[in-house]
Scaffold this motif. Structure first.
Motif, PDB file in Angstrom:
ATOM      1  N   ILE A  61       0.780  -1.370   0.225  1.00 18.56           N
ATOM      2  CA  ILE A  61       0.303   0.080  -0.157  1.00 18.56           C
ATOM      3  C   ILE A  61       0.855   1.252   0.178  1.00 18.56           C
ATOM      4  O   ILE A  61       0.496   2.780  -0.876  1.00 18.56           O
ATOM      5  N   ILE A  62       2.073   0.838   0.851  1.00 16.58           N
ATOM      6  CA  ILE A  62       3.087   1.949   0.825  1.00 16.58           C
ATOM      7  C   ILE A  62       3.565   1.847  -0.675  1.00 16.58           C
ATOM      8  O   ILE A  62       3.061   3.615  -1.377  1.00 16.58           O
ATOM      9  N   ASP A  63       4.070   1.324  -1.207  1.00 14.22           N
ATOM     10  CA  ASP A  63       4.695   1.667  -3.005  1.00 14.22           C
ATOM     11  C   ASP A  63       3.191   2.075  -3.102  1.00 14.22           C
ATOM     12  O   ASP A  63       4.212   2.954  -4.754  1.00 14.22           O
ATOM     13  N   LEU A  64       2.183   1.743  -2.923  1.00 15.05           N
ATOM     14  CA  LEU A  64       0.857   2.896  -3.855  1.00 15.05           C
ATOM     15  C   LEU A  64       1.269   3.667  -4.369  1.00 15.05           C
ATOM     16  O   LEU A  64       0.426   4.264  -4.934  1.00 15.05           O
ATOM     17  N   ASN A  70       3.736  10.109  -6.559  1.00 18.28           N
ATOM     18  CA  ASN A  70       4.785  10.668  -8.074  1.00 18.28           C
ATOM     19  C   ASN A  70       4.748  11.082  -9.677  1.00 18.28           C
ATOM     20  O   ASN A  70       4.987  11.509  -9.774  1.00 18.28           O
ATOM     21  N   GLY A  71       3.362  10.622  -9.437  1.00 13.13           N
ATOM     22  CA  GLY A  71       2.147  10.259 -10.388  1.00 13.13           C
ATOM     23  C   GLY A  71       3.112   9.469 -11.353  1.00 13.13           C
ATOM     24  O   GLY A  71       3.306   9.762 -12.458  1.00 13.13           O
ATOM     25  N   ASP A  72       3.849   8.161 -10.800  1.00  9.96           N
ATOM     26  CA  ASP A  72       4.638   7.057 -11.322  1.00  9.96           C
ATOM     27  C   ASP A  72       3.915   6.118 -12.212  1.00  9.96           C
ATOM     28  O   ASP A  72       3.052   4.697 -11.254  1.00  9.96           O
ATOM     29  N   PHE A  73       2.529   6.072 -13.100  1.00  9.00           N
ATOM     30  CA  PHE A  73       1.062   5.734 -13.431  1.00  9.00           C
ATOM     31  C   PHE A  73       2.054   4.092 -14.270  1.00  9.00           C
ATOM     32  O   PHE A  73       1.068   2.969 -14.302  1.00  9.00           O
ATOM     33  N   LEU A  85      -9.938   1.044 -12.095  1.00 10.96           N
ATOM     34  CA  LEU A  85      -9.776   2.257 -12.023  1.00 10.96           C
ATOM     35  C   LEU A  85      -8.937   2.640 -13.679  1.00 10.96           C
ATOM     36  O   LEU A  85      -8.014   1.496 -13.904  1.00 10.96           O
ATOM     37  N   ASN A  86      -8.555   3.623 -14.017  1.00  9.49           N
ATOM     38  CA  ASN A  86      -7.159   3.738 -15.243  1.00  9.49           C
ATOM     39  C   ASN A  86      -6.639   5.561 -15.247  1.00  9.49           C
ATOM     40  O   ASN A  86      -7.036   5.828 -14.158  1.00  9.49           O
ATOM     41  N   LYS A  87      -5.136   6.289 -15.434  1.00 12.35           N
ATOM     42  CA  LYS A  87      -5.181   6.381 -15.213  1.00 12.35           C
ATOM     43  C   LYS A  87      -5.879   7.975 -15.884  1.00 12.35           C
ATOM     44  O   LYS A  87      -5.676   8.487 -14.533  1.00 12.35           O
ATOM     45  N   ASN A  88      -6.765   8.205 -16.682  1.00  9.70           N
ATOM     46  CA  ASN A  88      -7.538   9.103 -16.547  1.00  9.70           C
ATOM     47  C   ASN A  88      -8.608   9.659 -16.097  1.00  9.70           C
ATOM     48  O   ASN A  88      -8.741  10.602 -15.354  1.00  9.70           O
ATOM     49  N   ASP A  89      -8.874   8.188 -14.978  1.00  9.55           N
ATOM     50  CA  ASP A  89      -9.573   8.509 -14.062  1.00  9.55           C
ATOM     51  C   ASP A  89      -9.179   8.579 -13.120  1.00  9.55           C
ATOM     52  O   ASP A  89      -9.293   9.924 -11.909  1.00  9.55           O
ATOM     53  N   ILE A  90      -8.043   8.407 -12.311  1.00 12.74           N
ATOM     54  CA  ILE A  90      -6.898   9.124 -11.168  1.00 12.74           C
ATOM     55  C   ILE A  90      -7.205  10.515 -11.438  1.00 12.74           C
ATOM     56  O   ILE A  90      -6.682  11.333 -10.639  1.00 12.74           O
ATOM     57  N   GLU A  91      -6.171  10.860 -12.600  1.00 13.60           N
ATOM     58  CA  GLU A  91      -5.894  12.414 -13.134  1.00 13.60           C
ATOM     59  C   GLU A  91      -6.701  13.220 -12.978  1.00 13.60           C
ATOM     60  O   GLU A  91      -6.597  14.220 -11.740  1.00 13.60           O
TER      61      GLU A  91
END
Length: 162
Positions: A61-64, A70-73, A85-91
Motif C-alpha cells: 500500500i505504501i508503494d502504491l 509521484n504520478g508514476d502511472f 480505475l485507469n490513469k485518466n480516472d485518477i488524474e
C-alpha cells in the motif's frame, strides 16, 4: 385483541427476506455485477472488521501511495494496481480534489477500514489519503485484496471523497 411483538426468529426471517429482495433487485438491474460478485460477499450483511494488516500488505500500500504521490502511472500499471480505475480516472479525480498528495504517516494503517468477504478469499479496504494542505483528507482510495491461491492481489476499485 392481543398484540404480537416480533420475536428474534421472526425478525431474522424478515431480515432474510429483505436480503433476498435486495439480491433479486441487484440481479435484475445489474446482471453483470450479480453474476461476478453475488457469491463473493453479501452487500446487505457484510460486517465492518478491523483486521490486522500484515507487513507485506502495508508495504505494498505504501508503494502504491508513493506511485500516486509521484504520478508514476507506469509503476501502477506494471504492478497491475489499476483494477477498475485507469490513469485518466485518477488524474481527473485528483485534479478535481485540488490538493497535493503526500505520503501518510507510519500510523496510517490504524485509519484503514477493512471488510472481509464472506467467502474468506478477499478484503475490501477503504484507505484515507493524506494531502499537504489537510493532513488526513476526505479523499479515500478503495482497494480490493483478492487471495488468488498462494498470492494476494491488490487493486484499486475507487477514488472518491467520503
Amino acid at each position: 385483541m392481543q398484540q404480537r411483538y416480533p420475536t428474534k426468529q421472526s425478525t431474522a426471517h424478515l431480515e432474510q427476506q429483505k436480503t433476498q429482495k435486495l439480491k433479486a433487485r441487484i440481479a435484475r438491474f445489474f446482471p453483470f455485477f450479480h453474476s461476478c460478485y453475488a457469491g463473493d460477499f453479501d452487500l446487505h450483511t457484510r460486517e465492518q472488521t478491523k483486521m490486522k494488516i500484515d507487513k507485506s500488505l502495508k508495504l505494498e500500500i505504501i508503494d502504491l501511495f508513493t506511485a500516486l504521490v509521484n504520478g508514476d502511472f507506469d509503476k501502477i500499471s506494471a504492478e497491475n494496481w489499476f483494477g477498475k480505475l485507469n490513469k485518466n480516472d485518477i488524474e481527473a479525480r485528483l485534479s478535481e480534489y485540488g490538493n497535493t498528495l503526500v505520503l501518510p504517516p507510519a500510523s496510517f494503517v490504524e485509519k484503514i477500514d477493512s471488510y472481509e468477504y464472506n467467502d474468506g478469499f478477499g478484503l475490501a479496504l477503504d484507505v484515507p489519503l493524506w494531502t499537504e494542505e489537510e493532513g488526513m483528507s476526505d479523499l479515500t482510495l478503495s482497494l480490493e485484496l483478492i487471495y488468488d491461491g498462494t498470492k494476494a492481489k491488490l487493486q484499486m476499485t475507487d477514488l472518491r471523497v467520503l
